[in-house]
Design an enzyme around this catalytic site. Structure first.
Site, mmCIF file in Angstrom:
data_model
loop_
_atom_site.group_PDB
_atom_site.id
_atom_site.type_symbol
_atom_site.label_atom_id
_atom_site.label_comp_id
_atom_site.label_asym_id
_atom_site.label_seq_id
_atom_site.Cartn_x
_atom_site.Cartn_y
_atom_site.Cartn_z
ATOM 1 N N CYS A 96 0.862 -1.183 0.000
ATOM 2 C CA CYS A 96 0.000 0.000 0.000
ATOM 3 C C CYS A 96 0.897 1.231 0.000
ATOM 4 C CB CYS A 96 -0.903 0.006 1.224
ATOM 5 S SG CYS A 96 -2.142 1.305 1.213
ATOM 6 N N GLU A 139 -4.499 -8.518 -3.430
ATOM 7 C CA GLU A 139 -4.833 -8.315 -2.010
ATOM 8 C C GLU A 139 -4.100 -7.099 -1.483
ATOM 9 O OE1 GLU A 139 -3.437 -9.272 2.301
ATOM 10 O OE2 GLU A 139 -2.322 -8.961 0.433
ATOM 11 N N ARG A 186 -8.423 -10.681 10.599
ATOM 12 C CA ARG A 186 -7.519 -10.001 9.663
ATOM 13 C C ARG A 186 -8.352 -9.453 8.505
ATOM 14 N NH1 ARG A 186 -2.035 -10.401 9.859
ATOM 15 N NH2 ARG A 186 -0.841 -9.682 8.063
ATOM 16 N N ARG A 188 -8.747 -7.545 5.078
ATOM 17 C CA ARG A 188 -8.004 -7.187 3.879
ATOM 18 C C ARG A 188 -8.983 -7.014 2.716
ATOM 19 N NH1 ARG A 188 -4.798 -6.455 7.240
ATOM 20 N NH2 ARG A 188 -2.617 -7.096 7.352
#
Length: 432
Positions: A96, A139, A186, A188
């Protein structure tokens, strides 16, 4: 299938996408590597490069598990695209970063983003391939939908527009693995793109967007969801070229335009807020713990417990910065030790090492406190036991790998659904 889907895996880490798509030693991640898994995917080329370290430990682990054939340990931005074999699908958990566009070129290569930003390496590979991959499976962290802070959602808009320009339709969803019975909380974002000559693309063109997002998409079939009670949904065009979007998208917008699920087809975005729908079994932290196999260095000395209690606890105190300026500091408390009857908190890259930390996992067992072992961290991401074990790779580094990794079970489930859709050639497989 007569021929397997050929896959290129970028930003491979220790091989989360590969384990999810191919299985490991013929076994399935979702079965704890106990049940046979016949995969229709074949990784034909992979790349892993860590720019911040001389020792390429993740790449070494990858090679140890899968072999050196077809694996590249080179800065992806310097790889000659012609050396990458033709493939049907490109996958990867790309970093990112700031995806804004720095300049527009007049030649046939089109647009360039900021130097060193790895999204543009994906873009380059797709655009320069003689035959574009039919499918993309990507992802990222969920904050991609609201980055950067001064243009909420611009980075994701840049990605969607660039994929539209390359001939793709896109669907996405933010998934918390624990909502679907997996052992770790988690969150995502998972992004799947389909080239315009695929039957899935053609199905999207003909679909009712809300029905596609909630019922008929690959992600919806893999991980059922319903509309959020808030009933938030939006439709908008990605107006202008990619440079204009980079400079103007949601300028000065205080809130993002993208919800946690959506699709983009022919430059138009449809997005809505969803909630998970799951009725299966749940895996919790105690289900992944080793029994009597954890070595002494993972146990916390009694004299150090006060440090852990302080860091985990609520705080309201006066602190000083480096310049001696005093300020009020406060933060909420965390549950200590971690509850074993719930899915675990998200693993972070700093999980390893004996020093006290607010964010490391600690459990209580037989009136003693200890950190999680590398095997337990691997299990929380649904990797095989000792997947990252390799001479010269420390337990701290193994924990770092798991902090960067994805939950393999999500990849496996989406991969299985995608294969069914490709095999059957159907426009949709409605959920009952």
């Amino acid at each position: 299938m007569a021929n397997k889907i050929k896959v290129v895996e970028l930003f491979a880490g220790v091989g989360g996408f590969r384990v999810g798509l191919e299985g490991y030693e013929g076994k399935s991640a979702s079965s704890g590597y106990k049940q046979p898994f016949k995969s229709e995917y074949e990784i034909v080329w992979s790349n892993q490069w860590e720019p911040s370290t001389k020792s390429q430990h993740a790449s070494l682990v990858y090679e140890n598990r899968f072999g050196k054939k077809g694996h590249s340990n080179q800065d992806i931005s310097t790889v000659d695209v012609e050396t990458i074999p033709e493939h049907d699908m490109l996958v990867g958990g790309f970093p990112c970063q700031d995806y804004s566009v720095a300049t527009s070129l007049k030649n046939s290569k089109g647009l360039l983003g900021k130097k060193g930003v790895l999204w543009w390496s994906i873009h380059k590979i797709i655009s320069e391939q003689r035959k574009k991959p039919k499918y993309l499976f990507l992802e990222n962290v969920d904050r991609l939908l609201i980055s950067p802070s001064k243009q909420r959602g611009r980075d994701f808009a840049v990605i969607l527009k660039s994929l539209f320009d390359l001939g793709y339709a896109v669907e996405w969803r933010v998934i918390n693995a624990a909502d679907y019975g997996m052992p770790q909380r988690r969150r995502r974002i998972f992004i799947i793109a389909y080239l315009e000559n695929t039957h899935i693309y053609k199905s999207m063109v003909k679909s009712i967007p809300s029905k596609w997002i909630l019922n008929d998409s690959i992600i919806a079939e893999s991980f059922p969801a319903g509309p959020h009670i808030s009933n938030i949904s939006r439709e908008f065009e990605l107006e202008g070229d990619i440079v204009k979007i980079s400079s103007d998208f949601n300028k000065d917008g205080r809130t993002g335009l993208f919800e946690n699920a959506g699709m983009m087809i022919k430059g138009k975005v449809y997005t809505l807020k969803t909630i998970p729908q799951y009725e299966g079994n749940f895996t919790v932290l105690k289900d992944v713990l080793q029994n009597g196999e954890v070595t002494p260095e993972f146990y916390i000395d009694k004299e150090d417990l006060d440090k852990w209690y302080y860091l985990k606890g609520a705080k309201k105190e006066i602190r000083k910065n480096a310049d001696g300026f005093e300020y009020h500091y406060s933060e909420g408390g965390m549950i200590f030790p971690d509850p074993k009857d719930k899915p675990s908190r998200t693993i972070i890259t700093g999980e390893g090492g004996p020093s006290a930390s607010r964010f490391k996992h600690v459990i209580e067992t037989k009136n003693k406190f200890r950190r999680l072992s590398p095997i337990e961290l691997e299990r929380l991401n649904m990797f095989p036991d000792d997947h990252t074990k390799l001479e010269g790779v420390t337990d701290v580094k193994r924990a770092f790998f798991m902090g960067n990794a994805l939950v393999v079970g999500i990849i496996e489930q989406i991969g299985k659904t995608l294969i069914k859709r490709i095999e059957n050639g159907k426009k949709v497989r409605p959920r009952k």
